[in-house]
Enzyme design. Structure first.
Site, PDB file in Angstrom:
ATOM      1  CG  ASP A  74      -0.293  -0.411   2.526  1.00  0.00           C
ATOM      2  OD1 ASP A  74       0.958  -0.440   2.582  1.00  0.00           O
ATOM      3  OD2 ASP A  74      -1.003  -0.694   3.492  1.00  0.00           O
ATOM      4  CG  ASN A 143      -8.538  -1.809  12.675  1.00  0.00           C
ATOM      5  OD1 ASN A 143      -7.604  -2.409  12.162  1.00  0.00           O
ATOM      6  ND2 ASN A 143      -9.028  -0.693  12.171  1.00  0.00           N
ATOM      7  CG  HIS A 145      -5.569  -2.214   9.412  1.00  0.00           C
ATOM      8  ND1 HIS A 145      -5.653  -0.965   9.987  1.00  0.00           N
ATOM      9  CD2 HIS A 145      -4.248  -2.494   9.401  1.00  0.00           C
ATOM     10  CE1 HIS A 145      -4.445  -0.529  10.282  1.00  0.00           C
ATOM     11  NE2 HIS A 145      -3.573  -1.439   9.931  1.00  0.00           N
ATOM     12  CD  GLU A 150      -8.331   0.805   8.556  1.00  0.00           C
ATOM     13  OE1 GLU A 150      -8.631   0.134   9.559  1.00  0.00           O
ATOM     14  OE2 GLU A 150      -7.250   1.419   8.458  1.00  0.00           O
TER      15      GLU A 150
HETATM   16  C1  F6R Z   1       1.713  -1.582   6.171  1.00  0.00           C
HETATM   17  C2  F6R Z   1       0.332  -2.014   6.297  1.00  0.00           C
HETATM   18  C3  F6R Z   1      -0.384  -2.062   7.609  1.00  0.00           C
HETATM   19  C4  F6R Z   1       0.494  -2.494   8.784  1.00  0.00           C
HETATM   20  C5  F6R Z   1      -0.302  -2.529  10.095  1.00  0.00           C
HETATM   21  C6  F6R Z   1       0.579  -2.825  11.285  1.00  0.00           C
HETATM   22  O1  F6R Z   1       2.149  -1.591   4.834  1.00  0.00           O
HETATM   23  O2  F6R Z   1      -0.263  -2.299   5.303  1.00  0.00           O
HETATM   24  O3  F6R Z   1      -1.498  -2.909   7.492  1.00  0.00           O
HETATM   25  O4  F6R Z   1       1.034  -3.752   8.524  1.00  0.00           O
HETATM   26  O5  F6R Z   1      -0.932  -1.303  10.301  1.00  0.00           O
HETATM   27  O6  F6R Z   1       1.445  -1.761  11.484  1.00  0.00           O
HETATM   28  P1  F6R Z   1       2.621  -1.823  12.568  1.00  0.00           P
HETATM   29  O7  F6R Z   1       3.615  -2.801  12.061  1.00  0.00           O
HETATM   30  O8  F6R Z   1       3.168  -0.426  12.600  1.00  0.00           O
HETATM   31  O9  F6R Z   1       1.986  -2.260  13.864  1.00  0.00           O
END
Ligand code: F6R
Length: 252
Positions: A74, A143, A145, A150
């Site tokens: 993303d 959450n 995601h 989301e």
């Molecule tokens: C990152 C992504 C997000 C993260 C998720 C966890 O490219 O797509 O889904 O993997 O938000 O983030 P961290 O590792 O910061 O807890």
């Protein structure tokens, strides 16, 4: 209830460093098996240690990215690649500028594009043209995601252009100098894109992720917990540290 865990391998490491090393070795082993394979990468806090270990392994000659094709999950939209908050910047800073990957084979959704819908269609087509993703690395949000998918009423399909929630925009405010620079949208692989990967490697650390991991593995499969769909994938490896595994250790 979920499907049980026969398709999901769970490795509980002692701590963050061990989690990072284990995940790096899984990816490096896969690269050794498929030196010209297609690998999916993620940003965020979780993979930073894993990327450090991959850089170390590259420097030690234990892995080569020379023929690897990379696709990131993303990117914010709109955002300039040169912005140090862009995922493009993050990936180069944390991994790609420090290994022998061919930069012409790096793919990250283009936050500078003028037509985000066309960019998503083209990104999905590039993944298909590369033959699909062999191993996709993902993190997980509190959450549930994955990517920027989301909680919602439906699972998303292909790479798509999404509007960030007000709470995410507020949370991101601190990373940007001017309010006007905080991205309101993002480009993300869809759930179908992620689920089409041959193998998925999920990493998570910290006690704060333990509750969502329990829901993902043992709860209902629902778009309200996007990662719960992983119960339906045929080949998932989850590498977590002990605190993240606190709620599931006794059940696996
Ligand atoms: C990152 C992504 C997000 C993260 C998720 C966890 O490219 O797509 O889904 O993997 O938000 O983030 P961290 O590792 O910061 O807890």
């Amino acid at each position: 209830m979920g499907f049980g865990l026969t398709n999901i391998k769970i490795i509980i490491a002692e701590d963050y460093d061990q989690m990072s090393a284990k995940a790096a070795h899984i990816m490096a082993d896969e690269i050794s098996l498929r030196p010209d394979g297609v690998f999916g990468f993620a940003t965020g806090g979780t993979p930073v240690g894993m990327y450090k270990e991959l850089i170390r392994m590259r420097q030690a000659g234990e892995v080569s990215f020379a023929k690897v094709t990379a696709f990131n999950l993303d990117e914010y939209y709109p955002i300039e690649k040169a912005n140090d908050q862009s995922y493009d910047y993050f990936m180069k800073d944390n991994l790609f500028n420090h290994v022998d990957i061919d930069h012409s084979r790096l793919n990250i959704p283009n936050g500078e594009c003028s037509d985000p819908v066309a960019e998503c269609i083209s990104y999905e087509a590039k993944i298909a043209a590369a033959g699909g993703i062999d191993l996709q690395l993902i993190g997980i949000g509190l959450n549930g995601h994955i990517g920027f998918n989301e909680p919602a009423d439906h699972f998303t399909n292909a790479t798509n252009h999404i509007e960030l929630t007000e709470s995410t925009i507020r949370a991101n405010r601190r990373f940007f100098v001017h309010e006007k620079d905080v991205p309101r949208h993002a480009l993300t692989m869809g759930i179908r894109t992620i689920m089409s990967a041959q193998k998925i490697l999920l990493i998570a650390n910290g006690e704060k992720k333990s509750g969502i991991l329990e829901q993902v593995l043992f709860g209902d499969i629902t778009p309200k917990v996007p990662a719960s769909v992983l119960q339906l994938h045929h080949n998932v490896t989850i590498v977590i540290d002990k605190p993240a595994g606190a709620k599931i250790a006794a059940r696996i």
